[in-house]
Design a protein around this motif. Sequence first.
Motif, PDB file in Angstrom:
ATOM      1  N   ALA A  71       0.830  -1.198   0.000  1.00 39.57           N
ATOM      2  CA  ALA A  71       0.000   0.000   0.000  1.00 39.57           C
ATOM      3  C   ALA A  71       0.870   1.256   0.000  1.00 39.57           C
ATOM      4  O   ALA A  71       1.996   1.253   0.504  1.00 39.57           O
ATOM      5  CB  ALA A  71      -0.908   0.007   1.228  1.00 39.57           C
ATOM      6  N   GLY A  72       0.322   2.338  -0.561  1.00 39.38           N
ATOM      7  CA  GLY A  72       1.029   3.609  -0.584  1.00 39.38           C
ATOM      8  C   GLY A  72       0.076   4.773  -0.422  1.00 39.38           C
ATOM      9  O   GLY A  72      -1.134   4.637  -0.618  1.00 39.38           O
ATOM     10  N   ILE A  73       0.645   5.922  -0.077  1.00 41.17           N
ATOM     11  CA  ILE A  73      -0.152   7.136   0.012  1.00 41.17           C
ATOM     12  C   ILE A  73       0.716   8.326  -0.423  1.00 41.17           C
ATOM     13  O   ILE A  73       0.751   9.375   0.204  1.00 41.17           O
ATOM     14  CB  ILE A  73      -0.759   7.297   1.429  1.00 41.17           C
ATOM     15  CG1 ILE A  73      -1.877   8.336   1.433  1.00 41.17           C
ATOM     16  CG2 ILE A  73       0.327   7.567   2.473  1.00 41.17           C
ATOM     17  CD1 ILE A  73      -2.795   8.272   2.628  1.00 41.17           C
ATOM     18  N   TRP A  74       1.401   8.124  -1.563  1.00 38.58           N
ATOM     19  CA  TRP A  74       2.247   9.175  -2.099  1.00 38.58           C
ATOM     20  C   TRP A  74       1.536  10.021  -3.156  1.00 38.58           C
ATOM     21  O   TRP A  74       2.112  10.951  -3.698  1.00 38.58           O
ATOM     22  CB  TRP A  74       3.548   8.602  -2.664  1.00 38.58           C
ATOM     23  CG  TRP A  74       3.359   7.686  -3.842  1.00 38.58           C
ATOM     24  CD1 TRP A  74       3.162   8.044  -5.152  1.00 38.58           C
ATOM     25  CD2 TRP A  74       3.372   6.257  -3.815  1.00 38.58           C
ATOM     26  NE1 TRP A  74       3.038   6.926  -5.939  1.00 38.58           N
ATOM     27  CE2 TRP A  74       3.180   5.816  -5.148  1.00 38.58           C
ATOM     28  CE3 TRP A  74       3.544   5.306  -2.805  1.00 38.58           C
ATOM     29  CZ2 TRP A  74       3.138   4.453  -5.478  1.00 38.58           C
ATOM     30  CZ3 TRP A  74       3.497   3.972  -3.153  1.00 38.58           C
ATOM     31  CH2 TRP A  74       3.292   3.553  -4.468  1.00 38.58           C
ATOM     32  N   ASN A  75       0.246   9.711  -3.455  1.00 39.35           N
ATOM     33  CA  ASN A  75      -0.506  10.581  -4.360  1.00 39.35           C
ATOM     34  C   ASN A  75      -1.970  10.669  -3.907  1.00 39.35           C
ATOM     35  O   ASN A  75      -2.439   9.869  -3.088  1.00 39.35           O
ATOM     36  CB  ASN A  75      -0.382  10.137  -5.828  1.00 39.35           C
ATOM     37  CG  ASN A  75      -0.977   8.765  -6.083  1.00 39.35           C
ATOM     38  OD1 ASN A  75      -2.100   8.466  -5.687  1.00 39.35           O
ATOM     39  ND2 ASN A  75      -0.222   7.918  -6.782  1.00 39.35           N
ATOM     40  N   ASP A  76      -2.664  11.653  -4.441  1.00 39.21           N
ATOM     41  CA  ASP A  76      -4.034  11.925  -3.994  1.00 39.21           C
ATOM     42  C   ASP A  76      -5.014  10.844  -4.434  1.00 39.21           C
ATOM     43  O   ASP A  76      -6.038  10.625  -3.775  1.00 39.21           O
ATOM     44  CB  ASP A  76      -4.489  13.289  -4.521  1.00 39.21           C
ATOM     45  CG  ASP A  76      -3.723  14.440  -3.885  1.00 39.21           C
ATOM     46  OD1 ASP A  76      -3.083  14.222  -2.836  1.00 39.21           O
ATOM     47  OD2 ASP A  76      -3.759  15.558  -4.448  1.00 39.21           O
TER      48      ASP A  76
END
Length: 353
Positions: A71-76
């Motif tokens: 999982a990632g949260i580097w973009n909107d």
Amino acid sequence: MSYLFEPLTLRGTTIRNRVWVSPMCQYSSRDGRPSDWHLVHLGAFAQGGAGLVMSEATAVSPEGRISPQDAGIWNDEQAADYRRINDFVRGQGATTGIQLAHAGRKASTRAPWLGRGYVPVEEGGWQTVGASPIGYSDWPAPRELTAEELSEHPRLWAEAARRALDAGYEVAEIHAAHGYLLHQFLSPLTNRRTDAYGGDLAGRSRLLLEVVDAVREVWPDDQPLFVRLSATDWVSGGLDVADTAEVATLLAGRGVDLVDVSSGGNSPDQQITVEPGYQVPFAARIRQTSGLPVGAVGLITEPQQAEKILADGEADAVFLARELLRDPHWAQRAAETLGADTYWPDQYLRARP
């Protein structure tokens, strides 16, 4: 009233009980985005009565993923996908949490069921980065992060935290354990730098403190910030609980509200004696030294065991992992065992003992 089912308020956030879901990687994301699997996986714990439902290690940059399926949260766009999951979790009365992470030299690996090991660039992997060019086990050595890159690193974490807030998370946890990037800086086993980010404990903890400061600046004053630490490397000459207690004391003055106390993960040479509650004494030591609330984790499986940890003042909450995979309704079963009351969805009330 059971200690385990007493609410806990940190800043302006009240968590309904002390049964908390530990972050557990699912290796089920595509391009860092969560899927229906995550909705059902995390939603089940909220339905089952857990107080805090913490999402898995969520990378602040693409190269920070443990595996290509992480999982990632580097973009909107990624952040938007978490909103429906968090809406459901909060709708069951649970508190939502996210663990922000960067895997460092332990990135670019395979999912466990694919034979866990390094994924080379030609197979979809990437060049890893770390505190120093020291590989994990027989994996390729990471590229040492430059001082210029490190000066920009806290911004990555702060931007990820801002997206997490927009996605509906109520608690943020910074992952500085289990041999991942921030732990690599903390440990003398993996940090051989001679600049301001290396040397003594003050230098080795510098990046963590900068990240904490950056995240705390964007994270609301009424919402808690956690840090997960590995109390010891379980290797002679590595990070030990005295060092970690000192780091936790520094965190107490930087706006951190709770330390999630685990151990190990930084060296394949670690020698761990595993038994029920084997990490709880570390949590108790850090709680006593730093004055911060702590969460205990590691082979906590029985309701009476969890209750005793809290009653004895060794921790303020317990994180459960594999036991919740076996039984997502563990909190409801524990409440019955301890004579306490906890949440049941209306749809399940006919099954309530």
